[in-house]
Design a protein around this motif. Structure first.
Motif, PDB file in Angstrom:
ATOM      1  N   VAL A  54      -9.609 -57.714 -43.344  1.00 37.17           N
ATOM      2  CA  VAL A  54      -8.750 -58.562 -42.518  1.00 37.17           C
ATOM      3  C   VAL A  54      -8.700 -59.919 -43.214  1.00 37.17           C
ATOM      4  O   VAL A  54      -9.692 -60.642 -43.242  1.00 37.17           O
ATOM      5  N   ILE A  79      -5.491 -62.127 -36.429  1.00 38.18           N
ATOM      6  CA  ILE A  79      -5.106 -60.849 -35.851  1.00 38.18           C
ATOM      7  C   ILE A  79      -4.298 -61.138 -34.593  1.00 38.18           C
ATOM      8  O   ILE A  79      -4.285 -62.269 -34.111  1.00 38.18           O
ATOM      9  N   ARG A 117      -8.311 -66.743 -36.535  1.00 36.40           N
ATOM     10  CA  ARG A 117      -9.527 -66.670 -37.347  1.00 36.40           C
ATOM     11  C   ARG A 117     -10.287 -67.999 -37.268  1.00 36.40           C
ATOM     12  O   ARG A 117      -9.682 -69.074 -37.375  1.00 36.40           O
ATOM     13  N   PHE A 176      -7.506 -53.805 -34.071  1.00 33.88           N
ATOM     14  CA  PHE A 176      -6.794 -54.772 -34.901  1.00 33.88           C
ATOM     15  C   PHE A 176      -7.724 -55.650 -35.734  1.00 33.88           C
ATOM     16  O   PHE A 176      -7.328 -56.134 -36.799  1.00 33.88           O
ATOM     17  N   ASP A 177      -8.949 -55.887 -35.265  1.00 32.90           N
ATOM     18  CA  ASP A 177      -9.881 -56.707 -36.031  1.00 32.90           C
ATOM     19  C   ASP A 177     -10.591 -55.922 -37.128  1.00 32.90           C
ATOM     20  O   ASP A 177     -11.446 -56.476 -37.837  1.00 32.90           O
ATOM     21  N   ASP A 199      -6.092 -53.899 -40.100  1.00 33.19           N
ATOM     22  CA  ASP A 199      -5.041 -54.905 -40.031  1.00 33.19           C
ATOM     23  C   ASP A 199      -3.898 -54.525 -40.966  1.00 33.19           C
ATOM     24  O   ASP A 199      -4.074 -54.489 -42.187  1.00 33.19           O
ATOM     25  N   LYS A 200      -2.743 -54.257 -40.392  1.00 30.83           N
ATOM     26  CA  LYS A 200      -1.606 -53.788 -41.191  1.00 30.83           C
ATOM     27  C   LYS A 200      -1.230 -54.735 -42.330  1.00 30.83           C
ATOM     28  O   LYS A 200      -1.108 -54.290 -43.485  1.00 30.83           O
ATOM     29  N   SER A 211      -2.936 -56.875 -44.020  1.00 28.94           N
ATOM     30  CA  SER A 211      -3.969 -56.874 -45.059  1.00 28.94           C
ATOM     31  C   SER A 211      -3.958 -55.572 -45.849  1.00 28.94           C
ATOM     32  O   SER A 211      -4.086 -55.577 -47.084  1.00 28.94           O
ATOM     33  N   ARG A 223      -4.656 -48.796 -29.995  1.00 30.98           N
ATOM     34  CA  ARG A 223      -3.798 -49.861 -30.504  1.00 30.98           C
ATOM     35  C   ARG A 223      -2.609 -50.135 -29.586  1.00 30.98           C
ATOM     36  O   ARG A 223      -1.871 -51.096 -29.801  1.00 30.98           O
TER      37      ARG A 223
END
Length: 336
Positions: free
Chosen positions: A103, A107, A112, A136-137, A140-141, A143, A202
């Motif tokens: 990540v 998010i 962050r 998500f954490d 992460d899409k 990343s 998700r």
């Protein structure tokens, strides 16, 4: 009439636990062995509207962890790893380059709190991307897409059901899905997907469709256990039986309060050290803290509690700074 249970695994992979039929599935959803996750809106609202006894402490806190800037991967020689925040790690082991749960920034809905200690584009020639689960954490899409653009030959090793989502983002990427206790052998490096007590989701309707888990990596005479995201359960006692004592155990310590809400899915610093003792880990390294504010405790609390409790129990731990290169080496089992 009881719920009908079916079992799933990847028949193309080795299963290291004798007589393991596969992951239990009920009504098309993966389940834990010891704790059935319940994340109803009632419990979430109860937590959100309850008074946090550490609210003032959190407001006063100025979280500023030490950061070592990682300018290039030439700084990482031989078997080594770098903590990048939360559960994100870069690792070199047995001639392979691995990324765990990367990540690089914020998010959804959560900013962050600590800097990412490198330019994400330095991560080149990555062999494997390991994803513990779909939250998500951890998955992460942006990343993952950025990492793949720089590493088009990179393979993904993840839990059952996760590949469809990833291939929806990146149709050409190679994905190897595993059930618990299933192993991928690259020739120099063995990677085994292992149980965690957690959950997956998700969106409103996809809870339990993708399997969550942990990893054991073995190569060049070293073993590293990566605990993923997990509550405390009996799965820690199996590690030493299946693999022997790991040289390193990477275990979560944060997002653990309030315990009535977090305990089933996030281990505390105390649970983490108990798990370390059960595994007989040579060195324990904390993760899952200090990056995203996801719970009631201050961001600085988990590592402080972890370090203090480790001293009391005589457990050998290492708490790397962000971006710090940690050399991986055999550790005398009597050193604690």
């Amino acid at each position: 009439m009881g719920e009908r249970i079916t079992f799933r695994r990847n028949e193309g992979l080795i299963t290291v636990k004798p007589y393991w039929r596969g992951n239990p599935v009920i009504k098309g959803r993966f389940v834990n062995r010891q704790h059935r996750a319940s994340h109803g809106i009632g419990n979430v609202m109860k937590w959100r509207f309850c008074l946090n006894p550490q609210r003032k402490e959190k407001r006063r806190e100025n979280w500023a962890p030490q950061v070592f800037s990682l300018y290039n991967l030439e700084q990482v020689a031989g078997d080594a790893m770098v903590w990048l925040g939360h559960n994100s790690f870069f690792m070199q082991l047995a001639g392979k380059r691995i990324m765990f749960d990367p990540v690089f920034g914020n998010i959804p809905f959560v900013r962050r709190q600590s800097v990412f200690p490198a330019d994400p584009d330095i991560f080149q020639e990555i062999d494997y991307l390991l994803l513990s689960h779909d939250h998500f954490d951890h998955m992460d899409k942006p990343s993952i897409v950025r990492l793949y653009r720089n590493n088009p030959s990179m393979k993904v090793f993840c839990g059952l059901g996760t590949g469809e989502l990833i291939k929806g983002w990146l149709p050409e990427i190679e994905v190897i899905e595993a059930g618990w206790y299933q192993q991928l052998d690259s020739g120099t490096l063995r990677m085994t997907f292992l149980p965690a007590q957690h959950w997956s989701k998700r969106s409103l309707s996809d809870g339990g469709l993708r399997l969550w888990g942990a990893f054991m990596l073995e190569g060049n005479g070293l073993s590293v256990y990566y605990g993923g995201d997990t509550g405390y359960s009996s799965h820690f006692t199996e590690i030493q039986e299946l693999f022997g004592a790991p040289d390193y155990a990477l275990l979560g310590i944060g997002a653990y309060k309030p315990r009535w809400f977090m305990q089933p899915n996030h281990i505390s610093p105390y649970d983490s050290l108990t798990a370390s003792l059960q595994m007989q880990a040579r060195v324990t390294i904390p993760m899952h803290y200090g990056t995203f504010d996801l719970s009631d405790e201050p961001l600085s609390e988990p590592p402080a509690v972890f370090a203090d409790e480790a001293r009391k129990r005589g457990i050998r731990v290492m708490i790397p700074s962000l971006g710090e290169v940690v050399k991986l080496k055999k550790v005398n089992k009597n050193c604690r």
